[in-house]
Scaffold this motif. Sequence first.
Motif, mmCIF file in Angstrom:
data_model
loop_
_atom_site.group_PDB
_atom_site.id
_atom_site.type_symbol
_atom_site.label_atom_id
_atom_site.label_comp_id
_atom_site.label_asym_id
_atom_site.label_seq_id
_atom_site.Cartn_x
_atom_site.Cartn_y
_atom_site.Cartn_z
ATOM 1 N N ASP A 13 0.826 -1.200 0.000
ATOM 2 C CA ASP A 13 0.000 0.000 0.000
ATOM 3 C C ASP A 13 0.867 1.258 0.000
ATOM 4 N N ARG A 17 0.845 4.216 -2.863
ATOM 5 C CA ARG A 17 0.578 5.619 -2.554
ATOM 6 C C ARG A 17 1.724 6.525 -2.988
ATOM 7 N N ASP A 21 -1.652 10.333 -5.733
ATOM 8 C CA ASP A 21 -2.163 10.979 -4.521
ATOM 9 C C ASP A 21 -3.655 10.719 -4.353
ATOM 10 N N TRP A 22 -4.129 9.584 -4.855
ATOM 11 C CA TRP A 22 -5.545 9.261 -4.740
ATOM 12 C C TRP A 22 -5.886 8.921 -3.288
ATOM 13 N N GLU A 23 -7.149 9.130 -2.949
ATOM 14 C CA GLU A 23 -7.610 8.795 -1.608
ATOM 15 C C GLU A 23 -7.754 7.297 -1.422
ATOM 16 N N ASN A 24 -8.142 6.601 -2.501
ATOM 17 C CA ASN A 24 -8.382 5.153 -2.397
ATOM 18 C C ASN A 24 -7.746 4.428 -3.581
ATOM 19 N N HIS A 319 -11.525 8.071 -5.606
ATOM 20 C CA HIS A 319 -11.809 9.198 -4.718
ATOM 21 C C HIS A 319 -12.616 8.785 -3.489
ATOM 22 N N ASN A 320 -12.935 7.511 -3.409
ATOM 23 C CA ASN A 320 -13.672 6.979 -2.257
ATOM 24 C C ASN A 320 -15.026 7.676 -2.077
ATOM 25 N N ASP A 321 -15.677 7.980 -3.218
ATOM 26 C CA ASP A 321 -16.989 8.612 -3.167
ATOM 27 C C ASP A 321 -18.079 7.737 -3.762
#
Length: 689
Positions: A13, A17, A21-24, A319-321
Amino acid sequence: MAERIEKDYLSIDKDVRSLVDWENPPTVAQLKNDVSEAMPSHQFHVEKVNAWLRALKGHLNIKTQEGRSKVQPKLIRKQNEWRYASLEDPFLSTKDMFKIAPVTHLDKDAARQNELIINKQFRTDIPKVDFINKFIRKAVDTGTVVIKLEWEEEVGVVREEQMQPVFAQTPEEFLPFAQQLLEMGQIDEPTLQQLLVTGEFTQIPIGEEPITVMVEKKWKNRPILTVRDSRSVIIDPSCEGDINKAQFIVDKFLTDLSSLKKDGRYNPEQLDKIQSKSYDNRTDEDYDAEFTTDSNFKFQDKPRQKLVAYEYWGYWDIHNDGIVVPIVATYIGDIMIRLAENPYPDKKLPFVIVRYLPPSEESVYGEADASLLEDNQSIIGAVTRGMIDLMGRSANAQQGVRKDLLDPLNRDKFNKGLDFEFNPVGGNLQDAMFMTKFPEIPNSALEMIQLMNNDAEAISGVRSFNHGISHAALGNSATEVRSAMDATARRELGILRRLAAGLEEVGRKIVAMNSVWLDDEEIIRITDDDFVRIKRDDLAGNFDLALDISTAEADNAKAQELAFMLQTIGQTVPFDILKIILVEIAELRKMPVLAKSIRDFEPQPDPLAQAKTQAEIEYLQANTVKDITAGDKNKADEILKIAKAQEAGAKGRKINSEADLDDLNYLEQSSGLNQDRELEKIQVQERMK
C-alpha cells in the motif's frame, strides 16, 4: 503468519501511494483478486482455443500402436487456408478503408478531414497488410480477435538553421538604419532623437543573421494497433458478452527491464525494486509457454531478462466517493510499476473484441471453424490411417517361387535376371511363381472420406479447389447449385460484416485519439501533386464511420449486371453516362488505375468531322445574316412606302384645303361680305380719331 501478511499489505500500500495521490488507490493484491476471480472463465476459453490450435496443426488426440500409421490429414488447415485470402481481399483491395459521413451539415468539413487522416494512417503509419493478415488469421484460427489500441510518440532533437534578428549596440550602428527609416517616412526626427536619448534603439532589429539551433521534433506521433492473443487477455466474465460492460480487462505480456525503462511510463524507483529481486520468469506461476518457443533459454543479464507483466485496464473508486473512474495499472509480481487514470480521450478500455462465429451462449469470445470441423477431421484421419495401414502392412513386389521349381544353378541365374531352366512339375509356370501387391482399397473408405469432405464444406461454407459445393454435393439442377453458391456468399458476407464492425470501432477510437494527440497541423497527400493541410482543432465533430466491404462474388455479380446494362443500352445514351458505368465496373474489378483513366478521359473529336461541323455552322450563320439583311431591306421598303403614302395624303389634304379656301373667297366676294368688312374697318378708324 498473519502478522507477516499484514506487513506485506502495508508495504504494498505504501508503494502504491508513492505513485499517486488518490484517496483510495488499488493495491496489487486487490487487482490480483479480480484476475483470480476471472481465471475459471478465462481458462475455459484457453482450453478451447488450445484444442482448436492442436486440431489446426494436425495433432492426434489418440494413442496409436507401435508400427501403425500416425498420419492426420489437416482438413481444418486446408479450410482455413481457403478462408484467409477470401476474407483479406475486401480489406486490402481498396486504397481507402474508411468512409466518414457527417451527422449534420456543420460537420461536413471535419468529416472529410478525419477521413483523409485515418486513411493516411492506415496507409503509412499502420502496416496495413501485416495488420489485416494477423487480424484475419487470428479470427479464423482462434475465433476471437483482441485488438489493443495505443498511441506512440517519439521525440528527438535535431539541428536546424533559423534566422535571428540583429540589434544595434551603439548609435553609430543604428544611424544608417535610422536614415533609411527617415527616408521611407516610418519615423520622424523627434522620434529618432528620443530613441537615441533613451537607448530604446537597441530594441529595434536592424537585420537578420542565420544561426544553428537545436529543435525538438516528433519522429513518431501515430496510433498503434496490436493483435493480441486472446489467451493472454483476461476479460471481466460478468460483462454478459458485451465488452462495453466489462469492468476490467487485463493484458498479460512479456517484457524486460530495459524496455520498461525506455518506455518512460513506468516508475523508475519501482523498476529498481524489480531489478534487486531474483526474478526468474520460467519458474513464475504466471509464465506460460505461449510467450516463448524455448522455455529453457534465459538471458543472464538483468536488463534483458524476460518478465511477465500484467496491465490492468478498468474502473476503480479512486476518490472513495462511490463513483468509479477509469484507470490503468501495471504490476510485475507484487510490485506496482504504473498507476494512472485512463489517458484515452473516450475514457473507455482501449480494446476491441471481434468474434468470428458468435457462440450460442452469451460470451465475449467467439468460435473458430475448428469447432465445427473437429469430428470431420478425426473421421477422415481414422479412415486415412486405416488405408495406410492396409497398404503398409502388405508385402509389395515380393516374388515367391515353389521350392522344386529351380535347381541351385538356375536359381542363381533367376536372381541375376538371366535366362534360366525350370523343372516341369506340372501346371503352368505362373502357378509355381507368385508376386505380392498392394490390396485394393475398399470403395466404402473412399466414399466415407468424400462424404466427410462434402459435409465439412457444407458446414463451413468453404468451397475447395476441385470438388467443393457443387451439383454432386448439393443438387443436380442449376437452381440448387445457385442456391448453394448464394448461401456460401451470404455466410462469408456475414463473417465480413462482423469483422468490419470491429474495425469500425477501431476507427472511432482512432478518430477520438487524433482529435487530442495529433500534431497541430498534418499534411496529407491526396494524389501525387495534391496536398491538404489539416489542423487538429478542426477535427472535432459528430460522424458516422463506415467500412466498405464486399466479397469477390458480390462484386463480380454487380460487374456482370453493369456489363449487361451496357450491352442493352448500346450507343443510345451520351458518353458521360457510359463513362459512369465503365468506372463502376473497373472499380468492382479492382482496377483503380483503369477507373481513374476512364474517369479523367475526355473524347477528342475527329478533325475532319470538326471541320465539317465548323463549315456547317459558318454556312448557317451566313444564311442567317443573309436572311436578316433581306428582312431589314424589306422592312425599310415597307417604311418608305408608308412614308410616301403619308406624303401623298398630306398633299391631297393641302390641295383640298386650298380649294376650300378659294371657294370661300368666291362666296365672300359674290355676297359682298368683303366690302362690308372694309367699310366697318374705315368707320372704326374714324371714331378713333
